[in-house]
Scaffold this active site. Structure first.
Site, PDB file in Angstrom:
ATOM      1  N   SER A 262       0.839  -1.198   0.000  1.00  0.00           N
ATOM      2  CA  SER A 262       0.000   0.000   0.000  1.00  0.00           C
ATOM      3  C   SER A 262       0.870   1.243   0.000  1.00  0.00           C
ATOM      4  CB  SER A 262      -0.890   0.010   1.241  1.00  0.00           C
ATOM      5  OG  SER A 262      -0.086   0.278   2.380  1.00  0.00           O
ATOM      6  N   LYS A 263       0.210   2.362  -0.221  1.00  0.00           N
ATOM      7  CA  LYS A 263       0.915   3.635  -0.215  1.00  0.00           C
ATOM      8  C   LYS A 263       1.573   3.860   1.151  1.00  0.00           C
ATOM      9  CE  LYS A 263      -0.430   8.489  -0.390  1.00  0.00           C
ATOM     10  NZ  LYS A 263       0.613   8.804   0.518  1.00  0.00           N
ATOM     11  N   ARG A 264       0.868   3.399   2.197  1.00  0.00           N
ATOM     12  CA  ARG A 264       1.411   3.604   3.540  1.00  0.00           C
ATOM     13  C   ARG A 264       2.730   2.863   3.768  1.00  0.00           C
ATOM     14  NH1 ARG A 264      -2.027   2.289   8.241  1.00  0.00           N
ATOM     15  NH2 ARG A 264      -3.442   1.434   6.761  1.00  0.00           N
TER      16      ARG A 264
END
Ligand code: GLU
Length: 505
Positions: A262-264
């Protein structure tokens, strides 16, 4: 392969294109080129609520940068255009009607309040409300009212949706190129909405109609779309169309832990998950391009996320990938994303660049740093410097850190290294200055020979000279071959730095 190969990348412009989407585009591109087919791009923007300005342009720019632009798309060879679904809006209703008429779909008039009520009621009993074969005849649909009544309600402007009438009690035996044979029980499927009374189709209807009209031979997409495969194959059957072949690509997994990248994860571990930088109200998300990655390196590492050619080979040019790519060699299991390995790929591609082009890139970087001394250096010298340091770099942005001593005298000395500066070092360095002063052919090899001759003749050990010499020039015990540094800095500056060291250390 009997049919002409036509494959598509069908992103929804709802934000910056995630690296997983880029991998999907790449695999479609490779498959198309390998089979002399067409790779086209269709913008799936039927969900106007999720429209994000700039996202479409971003997709085109990213694929252009990577060198995998589609050969047909919005504004380019629009053989089956338009390639933007919002511009095909008028086309879909007839297909929804066709399914209604053939009994494969029905109208549903349930208001959102009514649906909320059902959901809540189910929840209270610990169940999940699913709109399906089990309850569709208890709900507000055309299945339980007369045709005349249905017509009247539609004519009066009542809001409706068209839902797919999933067949009951069937086992679908489907085939996926990557996953093999898969079966699905139709009783586990819900009756998906295909069309809404505002005239907009949903993803499922628009996607199938367009894949058919645009003569798509293979649907190659991410694993997250696998659950849609039974519905899609039923839709082809309902329309009486030949279905394309399907291939669902493995998920891209987090570098550590479980689950989808994910972007996180990128934010946390400090690596980009987008090809290009993306600026929005929420802030800036970094991109591979802006982080100094070469597009070839990005292509190479993405190709190996879920695929290999069966050997240990890791470096592939795009041409080679086209030649070797095979969907049958794509793995089912998720592919772990390894940011360090990605840097390694960039390192490899950096070494492949010519010193001239790296020097050009370095110059741009120097301009941003506004280091005037460095900018006054001649191109020839800059090329030489680049050739000496590049093997230690993953990115051009690291060049400055690896080479600043070529341009500027050290302003401090590494403490640990300075401990080797002994009482008699100044005298030795002073003698070294005299040796250097007498060298007329001030080139690396000559300087090395003369300095080493002097050391042998006077029985001075290597360590006594080389370490303090390097420390004086660089400020630390790092950098390329010492005599290359001496040559590039030049006689005058070398002596000046030695004198400064003698007086400060
Ligand atoms: N529009 C879908 C997406 O955003 C396309 C899925 C598919 O390839 O069928 O990924």
């Amino acid at each position: 392969m009997s049919k002409a190969v036509r494959v598509r990348f069908a992103p929804s412009p709802t934000g910056p294109l995630h690296i997983g989407g880029v991998r999907t585009a790449l695999f479609n591109y490779l498959f198309a080129k390998k089979h002399n087919g067409v790779f086209y791009l269709r913008i799936e923007d039927t969900d106007q609520n999720r429209f994000v300005p700039g996202a479409e342009q971003y997709i085109f720019e990213a694929l252009d940068w990577l060198g995998i632009a589609p050969s047909e798309t919005v504004g380019k060879n629009e053989k089956f255009g338009p390639y933007r679904q919002s511009e095909r809006k008028d086309l879909y209703k007839q297909y929804a009607d066709q399914l209604i008429n053939s009994g494969w779909a029905y109208y549903a008039f349930d208001t959102s309040e009514a649906l909320d009520f059902h959901r809540k009621q189910h929840e209270e009993q610990g169940k999940t409300f699913i709109y399906n074969w089990h309850n569709r005849e208890k709900l507000d649909t055309s299945l339980v009212i007369s045709a005349a009544e249905t017509e009247k309600r539609i004519a009066s402007g009542e809001a409706y949706v068209v839902r797919f009438k999933t067949p009951v009690d069937q086992t679908l035996h489907l085939h996926d190129i990557i996953r093999g044979d898969i079966s699905f029980e139709t009783n586990l499927l819900d009756d998906k909405v295909l069309f809404k009374s505002d005239g907009m189709p949903t993803y499922h209807l628009a996607n199938i109609v367009d894949d058919h009209l645009m003569e798509t031979s293979h649907v190659i997409r991410g694993e997250e779309w696998l659950p849609s495969m039974p519905l899609h194959s039923l839709l082809y059957k309902a329309f009486g169309w030949e279905a394309p072949e399907f291939a669902h690509l493995p998920l891209i997994l987090k570098p550590i832990g479980n689950g989808k990248l994910s972007k996180r994860d990128g934010d946390k571990l400090g690596f980009p998950v987008f090809p290009l930088e993306w600026k929005s109200e929420e802030g800036v998300s970094s991109g591979y391009r802006e982080n100094g990655f070469f597009p070839e390196a990005v292509i190479n590492f993405l190709a190996l996320l879920g695929w290999n050619d069966g050997t240990d080979q890791e470096l592939f040019s795009l041409e080679e990938l086209v030649e070797k790519f095979d969907l049958n060699r794509v793995h089912k299991a998720g592919a772990k994303f390894d940011p360090d390995k990605n840097k390694w790929f960039n390192h490899q591609y950096l070494q492949k660049q010519s010193d001239e082009s790296l020097a050009e890139l370095f110059k741009k970087d120097l301009l941003n740093r506004s280091t005037s001394t460095a900018l006054s250096v001649t191109d020839v010298k800059l090329i030489r410097i680049v050739s000496l340091i590049k093997e230690r770099a993953n990115f051009v942005s690291e060049f400055w850190e690896l080479s600043n001593f070529f341009f500027e005298a050290p302003t401090s000395y590494d403490e640990k290294a300075a401990k080797n500066w002994k009482e008699d070092t100044p005298r030795t360095m002073q003698e070294l200055i005299s040796v250097l002063e007498n060298i007329s052919d001030f080139t690396s090899a000559t300087i090395e020979t003369d300095v080493k001759d002097w050391m042998t003749q006077n029985e001075i050990g290597m360590g006594k000279v080389m370490q303090p010499f390097r420390l004086s020039l660089v400020g630390a015990l790092k950098g390329p071959h010492l005599f290359d540094i001496v040559e590039l800095i030049g006689k005058e500056e070398t002596i000046k730095r030695l004198q400064t060291a003698i007086s400060t250390l």
